[in-house]
Design an enzyme around this catalytic site. Structure first.
Site, short mmCIF file in Angstrom:
data_model
loop_
_atom_site.label_atom_id
_atom_site.label_comp_id
_atom_site.label_asym_id
_atom_site.label_seq_id
_atom_site.Cartn_x
_atom_site.Cartn_y
_atom_site.Cartn_z
N SER A 265 3.29 -2.94 -2.77
CA SER A 265 3.80 -3.93 -3.73
C SER A 265 5.14 -3.46 -2.78
O SER A 265 5.37 -2.48 -2.39
CB SER A 265 4.90 -4.37 -5.04
OG SER A 265 4.82 -2.66 -5.06
N ASP A 266 5.59 -4.65 -1.96
CA ASP A 266 7.35 -4.18 -1.77
C ASP A 266 8.44 -4.30 -2.68
O ASP A 266 7.35 -4.06 -3.83
CB ASP A 266 7.55 -5.67 -0.45
CG ASP A 266 8.82 -5.34 0.42
OD1 ASP A 266 9.25 -3.94 0.35
OD2 ASP A 266 9.03 -6.31 0.89
N TRP A 267 9.16 -3.58 -2.74
CA TRP A 267 10.42 -2.63 -3.20
C TRP A 267 10.77 -3.86 -4.12
O TRP A 267 12.00 -4.71 -3.42
CB TRP A 267 11.41 -2.04 -2.48
CG TRP A 267 11.19 -0.31 -2.25
CD1 TRP A 267 11.79 0.67 -2.74
CD2 TRP A 267 9.81 0.03 -1.58
NE1 TRP A 267 11.16 1.65 -2.45
CE2 TRP A 267 10.00 0.83 -1.65
CE3 TRP A 267 8.73 -1.08 -1.10
CZ2 TRP A 267 9.41 2.00 -0.75
CZ3 TRP A 267 8.15 -0.36 -0.23
CH2 TRP A 267 7.77 1.45 -0.13
N SER A 269 9.36 -5.89 -5.97
CA SER A 269 8.92 -7.65 -6.36
C SER A 269 7.74 -7.98 -7.29
O SER A 269 7.09 -9.70 -6.63
CB SER A 269 8.43 -7.36 -4.79
OG SER A 269 7.42 -6.75 -4.90
#
Length: 715
Positions: A265-267, A269
C-alpha cells in the site's frame, strides 16, 4: 570509470554548429528482467520459512517496520530491507538511513519521457539502481507512472506523460534498468491516481474499457518487463480505496494483468483491516497509525498488525490469508537473491561521475523548443543578453517524496554566465529601458509542483503581467519554462520570440540549457503531453468542486474529513491528444511537438504487406532526410486510425516511434513493426482485446497534429 561505461556513452566534441549525439548503444536490445531465483524455488523456500514462524511473527511481517522498512528476523535468515523514493533519483532520508551521503538529482521523469529515448530510460534507471545499491536500499519506490490526465496534477513531473503507449515503452526499459542492478522496482500508484487535490478522498469513477486502454498499459508493460513490486494508490476506484480493493488488486492487477509478486500500500492509505487482508495486498505501509493528525486519530489504530489476530479469532479472516501475504513478501526478496547477498555494495560509488553524465545527457535530449520566431535561437555571437526571472539563482524541482537534493548544483545563472560570459547581464527587476535595450532577453518562468496538492494551470497574476510586459517591450524575448507539466501561455505566446521547455532539469541540466541556447546542441525533445490553450479545454476540467480552492499544504492532504469527491472520467478513452483531436479542439501545442534548429523531410512510405492476417506482422518503413544546415535528431511518430469502427475510437493512437540522429544532408530509412494487438480495442462484452476487420490508416508525423505521410492497410 569502468571500461564498459565508456563504450556505452560516446563523448562528443560540441561546436556552435554541431549536435550532441543522442544516447545510443548499438548493442542494446530490450530484454525483460528475469529474477536470479526461479519463482517456484522462491515459493518453496518461502513456505519452508513460513512453516517455522509463529502467527504473531507473520502478522508483524505483513506490516511495515519503522516507517520505511520491511521487518527482518535474524533467526530465520530474513534481513530487514529499506525502501526509498523515488523515480528521478534517490530521496535520502537522513533520519532513517545514513548509508548514502549524496545522490544524483536527475531530470524529472516527464523530462526523460520528452527525450522519447527508450535506451536512455534504461540507462537513467540503471544509474538510480546503482545508487540504491550503494545506499543499502533494497526497494526503489518507483517508477511513478500515472497517466497525465490533467495539467494541474502536482505529480505530473514524476510520471511519463499522457500516452499509454509512450509511457509503456519508457517504463519497461526503466524497470529493466533498475532491476538489472539487483534493486527491486515498484510500479506506482495503482490505480487512477491522476490528481493530488484531496487525493485521499478522491473517488475515480472509470469504466472497464478506459481502465484497460488508458490506465493499465504502462503497468502491464512494467509487469511484463519483470517488475517485482507494485504500490497501490491513495484514491478510491469506483467506490473503494485502491489499497483495500479486491477488484483493483486481486481481479485487475493479479488476475487480469498477471502480477505475481509483492503488492504494497501507499503510506496510510488503508482503512479497513479485514478488506485489506482479503484484497490481495501483501504489505501494509507503514504498518503503524498516523496518530498525530486529528482525522486519523478519530479512526484509531486500524492497521493490519493491530487487528489481524482479532479478526482471525472472530473468524473474519484466516491464518492462511496472513500466510499468503507473508509468502508473497518473502518470495519476492528471495527471487531477487536478497536473502543470500548484501544489498549494500560500495563499488557503485565509483560510478557517480557516469551518473552525472547520464543526467546531463537526459537534460540535453529533453529540452523542447516550442517556438522560434525568425530563428531567434540559437543566439548569435556578440549579442547583448538580459537575463531575468524566477529560477535564475535557484534550481527548480518537484517536491514531496520525489524530491532529490542532488549536489554540486549548477544554477541557470552559473551555466549561462559560463557559456556566454560578458554577453550576459543578470538583473532581478529590470527597468523598461534595460529590457528594450537588450538584443535578447532570457526570461525564466515556471512552477514548483509537488506531491500532496495540485497547482493552477495559469501562472500567478503578477508573473503573467511581468511576462506580458517584457515580451511587449522586447519581441526578442526567449521564455524559458521550468515546470512539471503544461502551463497557460495563451496570454503571451504570440508576443514571445522563442519558448523553450526545460522541465525540472536536475542538478546539472542547466548546462544543457546553456548549450541549447548557444547552439552547441540542437534541441530534440518532443512534448509527452498536450498543452492546451485554456484549462477548460481539458478532458479533466471540472474535477475540482465549484467554489473550492486548490489545497496547497500537507494538512489539507491528510484531511480525511473532507467529503468524497467523485470524479467521473467522462472522457473515457479520449485522454490527452485523443480528446483534442477527436473533439477537434485546437491545443496551443500538440502532443509530440518539438522544433529543431534544422529541418527534416519525410518520404517514400511503404507498408509491407498491406494486409494483416491473424498472426502476421506489418513492417512500416519510410525515409527521413535532414534538409537543414545543422546535424540533429528527429522523433518520427506512427499513429493508426480506425476508419470505421463499431465503437468510439480516437481520431488517432500512437503505436510506434523512432528517434534518429541525422547529419545535415543525411537520409535514413526507418522501420517500425506493427502486430494485430496494435489495432485492438478493449471489448467490454468479452472482457478482452478485440480487433475488427476493415481498413486502417497509417499516419506518420512529427506530432499528433503534424502528419506528413499517410497510407492504408486492411485487417
Amino acid at each position: 570509470m569502468k571500461k564498459y561505461l565508456l563504450t556505452i556513452l560516446t563523448v562528443f566534441i560540441m561546436t556552435a554548429n554541431s549536435f550532441s549525439q543522442i544516447y545510443y548503444n548499438p548493442d542494446y536490445k530490450f530484454k525483460p528482467f528475469k529474477p536470479p531465483v526461479d519463482i517456484n524455488k522462491a515459493e518453496d523456500r518461502a513456505e519452508k520459512i513460513l512453516s517455522e514462524m509463529s502467527l504473531e511473527e507473520k502478522i508483524q511481517l505483513v506490516g511495515g517496520h519503522n516507517f520505511f522498512y520491511v521487518k527482518g528476523y535474524e533467526k530465520y535468515g530474513i534481513p530487514q530491507f529499506y525502501l526509498s523514493d523515488a523515480t528521478q533519483g534517490v530521496h535520502i532520508r537522513k533520519e532513517l538511513s545514513s548509508s548514502l551521503n549524496k545522490s544524483v538529482a536527475f531530470p524529472c521523469p516527464l523530462a526523460l519521457t520528452a527525450t522519447w529515448n527508450t535506451q536512455l530510460a534504461y540507462e537513467y534507471a540503471k544509474c538510480i539502481g546503482e545508487e540504491c545499491r550503494a545506499g543499502d536500499i533494497a526497494v526503489l519506490l518507483g517508477p511513478g507512472m500515472n497517466i497525465y490526465r490533467i495539467s494541474q496534477n502536482g505529480r505530473n513531473f514524476e510520471y511519463f506523460g499522457e500516452d499509454p503507449f509512450l509511457a509503456a515503452r519508457m517504463i519497461e526499459n526503466y524497470v529493466a534498468g533498475v532491476q538489472s542492478t539487483g534493486t527491486i522496482a515498484t510500479l506506482k500508484h495503482f490505480l487512477c491516481n491522476n490528481n493530488e487535490y484531496h487525493r485521499r478522498t478522491t473517488n475515480a469513477i472509470v469504466d472497464e474499457r478506459t481502465i484497460h486502454e488508458i490506465y493499465t498499459p504502462a503497468f502491464k508493460a512494467g509487469i511484463d518487463a519483470g517488475a517485482l513490486a507494485v504500490m497501490t494508490a491513495y484514491n478510491q476506484v469506483n467506490g473503494e480505496w485502491a489499497g483495500q480493493s479486491k477488484f483493483v488488486i486481486e481481479n485487475l492487477l493479479r488476475n487480469s494483468l498477471g502480477f505475481k509478486w509483492l503488492v504494497m500500500s501507499d503510506w496510510w492509505s488503508t482503512w479497513d483491516p479485514e478488506k485489506t487482508i482479503k484484497s490481495g495486498l501483501d504489505l501494509e505501509m507503514p504498518g503503524d497509525p498516523l496518530m498525530d493528525k486529528p482525522a486519523f486519530q478519530k479512526r484509531g489504530d486500524i492497521t493490519v498488525k493491530k487487528n489481524a489476530m482479532r479478526l482471525i479469532e472472530e473468524g473474519k479472516v484466516s491464518e492462511s490469508d496472513i500466510d499468503r501475504m507473508a509468502k508473497n513478501i518473502m518470495k519476492t526478496f528471495i527471487a531477487m537473491g536478497l536473502y543470500d547477498r548484501p544489498v549494500k555494495d560500495l563499488q557503485y560509488l565509483n560510478n557517480f561521475k557516469y551518473h552525472e553524465e547520464i543526467a546531463l545527457q537526459t537534460a540535453r535530449e529533453s529540452i523542447t523548443l516550442l517556438k522560434n520566431r525568425n530563428n531567434l535561437l540559437p543566439v548569435s555571437p556578440n549579442k547583448k543578453i538580459l537575463l531575468t526571472g524566477d529560477f535564475v539563482e535557484t534550481l527548480p524541482k518537484g517536491g514531496g517524496s520525489a524530491d532529490v537534493e542532488g549536489y554540486d548544483i549548477i544554477t541557470m545563472y552559473e551555466a549561462l554566465k559560463n557559456r556566454f560570459g560578458d554577453m550576459i547581464n543578470y538583473v532581478k527587476e529590470p527597468s523598461d529601458d534595460e529590457i528594450k535595450n537588450a538584443d535578447i532577453v532570457f526570461l525564466s518562468v515556471g512552477t514548483l509542483d509537488s506531491e500532496g496538492w495540485d497547482r493552477p494551470f495559469s501562472l500567478p497574476r503578477k508573473t503573467e503581467e511581468n511576462i506580458l510586459r517584457i515580451v511587449s517591450l522586447n519581441p526578442n524575448t526567449v521564455v524559458i519554462v521550468n515546470s512539471g507539466g503544461g502551463i497557460r501561455m495563451t496570454g503571451w505566446y504570440d508576443k514571445a520570440g522563442a519558448i523553450l521547455y526545460a522541465w525540472y532539469p536536475g542538478q546539472n541540466g542547466n548546462i544543457a540549457l546553456a548549450e541549447a541556447l548557444a547552439g552547441d546542441i540542437n534541441p530534440s525533445g518532443k512534448l509527452p503531453m498536450t498543452i492546451e490553450k485554456e484549462f477548460k479545454d481539458s478532458p479533466g476540467y471540472g474535477y475540482v468542486p465549484e467554489d473550492a480552492d486548490l489545497n496547497t499544504n500537507w494538512d489539507d492532504d491528510l484531511n480525511m474529513d473532507f467529503p468524497i469527491n467523485n470524479i467521473e472520467y467522462k472522457e473515457g478513452v479520449l485522454v490527452g491528444y485523443r480528446w483534442y483531436d477527436t473533439k477537434n479542439i485546437e491545443p496551443l501545442f500538440p502532443f509530440g511537438f518539438g522544433l529543431s534548429y534544422t529541418s527534416f523531410k519525410y518520404d517514400n512510405l511503404k507498408i509491407e504487406p498491406d494486409k494483416l492476417d491473424e498472426n502476421g506482422k506489418i513492417k512500416v518503413s519510410f525515409e527521413i532526410t535532414n534538409t537543414g544546415s545543422r546535424d540533429g535528431a528527429e522523433v518520427a511518430q506512427l499513429y493508426i486510425k480506425d476508419i470505421e469502427a463499431s465503437v468510439l475510437r480516437p481520431e488517432k493512437e500512437l503505436k510506434g516511434f523512432h528517434k534518429v540522429f541525422l547529419k545535415k544532408g543525411e537520409t535514413k530509412r526507418i522501420e517500425i513493426e506493427l502486430t494485430k494487438k496494435d489495432f485492438a480495442y478493449w471489448d467490454v462484452k468479452t472482457h478482452d482485446w478485440k480487433t475488427e476487420p476493415g481498413e486502417f490508416e497509417i499516419l506518420i508525423g512529427t506530432s499528433s497534429r503534424d502528419i506528413l505521410l499517410r497510407g492504408k492497410l486492411a485487417l
